[in-house]
Design an enzyme around this catalytic site. Structure first.
Site, PDB file in Angstrom:
ATOM      1  CG  ASP A   1       0.746  -1.295   7.736  1.00 15.62           C
ATOM      2  OD1 ASP A   1       1.666  -2.091   7.962  1.00 15.62           O
ATOM      3  OD2 ASP A   1       0.905  -0.058   7.701  1.00 15.62           O
TER       4      ASP A   1
ATOM      5  CG  HIS B   1      -3.842   0.114   6.727  1.00 22.25           C
ATOM      6  ND1 HIS B   1      -3.780   0.669   7.983  1.00 22.25           N
ATOM      7  CD2 HIS B   1      -2.689   0.485   6.098  1.00 22.25           C
ATOM      8  CE1 HIS B   1      -2.640   1.342   8.104  1.00 22.25           C
ATOM      9  NE2 HIS B   1      -1.967   1.241   6.978  1.00 22.25           N
TER      10      HIS B   1
ATOM     11  CG  HIS C   1       0.181   4.377   4.649  1.00 22.96           C
ATOM     12  ND1 HIS C   1      -0.536   3.611   5.528  1.00 22.96           N
ATOM     13  CD2 HIS C   1      -0.682   5.308   4.152  1.00 22.96           C
ATOM     14  CE1 HIS C   1      -1.786   4.072   5.578  1.00 22.96           C
ATOM     15  NE2 HIS C   1      -1.902   5.094   4.755  1.00 22.96           N
TER      16      HIS C   1
ATOM     17  CG  HIS D   1       4.140  -1.787  11.300  1.00 26.77           C
ATOM     18  ND1 HIS D   1       4.937  -0.683  11.500  1.00 26.77           N
ATOM     19  CD2 HIS D   1       3.417  -1.525  10.188  1.00 26.77           C
ATOM     20  CE1 HIS D   1       4.694   0.222  10.554  1.00 26.77           C
ATOM     21  NE2 HIS D   1       3.769  -0.271   9.742  1.00 26.77           N
TER      22      HIS D   1
ATOM     23  CG  HIS E   1      -0.385   0.107   2.529  1.00 28.93           C
ATOM     24  ND1 HIS E   1       0.402  -0.884   3.084  1.00 28.93           N
ATOM     25  CD2 HIS E   1      -0.443   1.094   3.456  1.00 28.93           C
ATOM     26  CE1 HIS E   1       0.785  -0.509   4.295  1.00 28.93           C
ATOM     27  NE2 HIS E   1       0.293   0.696   4.540  1.00 28.93           N
TER      28      HIS E   1
ATOM     29  CG  ASP F   1       5.083   2.928   7.201  1.00 33.46           C
ATOM     30  OD1 ASP F   1       4.154   3.437   6.546  1.00 33.46           O
ATOM     31  OD2 ASP F   1       4.906   1.983   8.005  1.00 33.46           O
ATOM     32  CG  HIS F   2       4.184   0.070   4.151  1.00 33.75           C
ATOM     33  ND1 HIS F   2       4.041  -1.224   4.584  1.00 33.75           N
ATOM     34  CD2 HIS F   2       3.788   0.859   5.183  1.00 33.75           C
ATOM     35  CE1 HIS F   2       3.571  -1.222   5.827  1.00 33.75           C
ATOM     36  NE2 HIS F   2       3.406   0.033   6.211  1.00 33.75           N
TER      37      HIS F   2
HETATM   38 FE    FE Z   1       2.861   0.838   8.055  1.00 30.57          FE
HETATM   39 ZN    ZN Z   2       0.198   1.690   6.525  1.00 26.58          ZN
END
Ligand code: FE
Ligand code: ZN
Length: 253
Positions: free
Chosen positions: A128, A111, A55, A166, A53, A57-58
């Protein structure tokens, strides 16, 4: 068969690296640096990038990785993914030949709306969506979508190794225990995870069997889960409304 290696990133992210021989694929490289370091140190080359996805951090490491390795980026068609070459919507099969790797793409909205999971060779990379002992927050999708996504993941074989993005397991299990104090398998998992974390080791992957036995978000029809959910939202009655009550409760836990 490929080897799966965890690359810690940021505070609690895991970037998953799948390796076969000298070839590697990464899932959700939020940061390029630790990936480039590992590849360089081992002399492995990158054959593809899978994104669950949008975001940061990905997907934050895509540009730097592509600069060094001009590989294809696979990810959700309907999300803004940097340098996306292979837009996916779910239902496709991703083949990465240098690794002999074949992964089914599963749409798991909730998410985010375009969130994807990748499943193959007994491994699930679910970003996530499903976490150890918990599930992702609903930033874009509805509770119905997330509940449905989790139900479809839960239908995968019991021995599926669950690779989420995570390390949230310990905190998630504290919530799970508040929901189901009488769940013996959950109590056992809490103890196990405490030992694992005290050694600084990852609690991921878990298995679908473990998640189905201890993750309250996959147990929305269990009597103790339903009863606990009703203490927070008395009108909760079916799988989706119990799920909604749990998700809301967890947001403030
Ligand atoms: Fe994340
Ligand atoms: Zn995320």
């Amino acid at each position: 068969m490929f080897e799966v290696i965890h690359i810690p990133a940021f505070k609690d992210n895991y970037i998953w690296l799948l390796r076969q021989g000298m070839h590697a694929v990464v899932v959700d490289p939020g940061d390029a640096r630790p990936v480039l370091n590992l590849l360089g140190r081992q002399g492995w080359s990158l054959s593809g990038i899978l994104i669950t996805h949008h975001h940061a951090d990905h997907q934050g490491g895509i540009a730097s990785l592509k600069q060094r390795y001009p590989v294809q980026v696979y990810g959700p068609a309907c999300e803004p993914i940097h340098g996306l070459d292979r837009p996916l919507r779910g239902g496709e099969t991703v083949r990465i030949d240098p690794l002999g790797l074949s992964l089914q793409v599963i749409a798991v909205p909730g998410h985010t709306l375009g969130h994807l999971a990748y499943y193959g060779a007994g491994c699930l990379f679910c970003g996530d969506t499903l976490f150890g002992g918990g599930c992702g927050r609903l930033f874009e999708g509805s509770v119905e979508q997330m509940a449905d996504s989790l139900t479809r993941l839960a239908a995968l074989p019991a021995d599926t190794a669950v690779y989420c993005a995570h390390e949230y397991t310990e905190a998630n299990l504290r919530f799970a225990l508040a929901v189901e104090p009488g769940n013996r398998q959950l109590q056992h998992r809490v103890d196990e995870v405490a030992v694992t974390r005290a050694k600084g080791l990852p609690t991921i992957p878990s298995t679908m069997a473990i998640e189905k036995a201890t993750n309250p978000f996959l147990r929305c029809t269990e009597p103790e889960v339903v009863a606990s959910a009703r203490l927070h939202r008395p009108e909760a009655f079916d799988e989706v409304t119990v799920f909604a009550a749990l998700r809301e409760w967890k947001n403030h836990f």
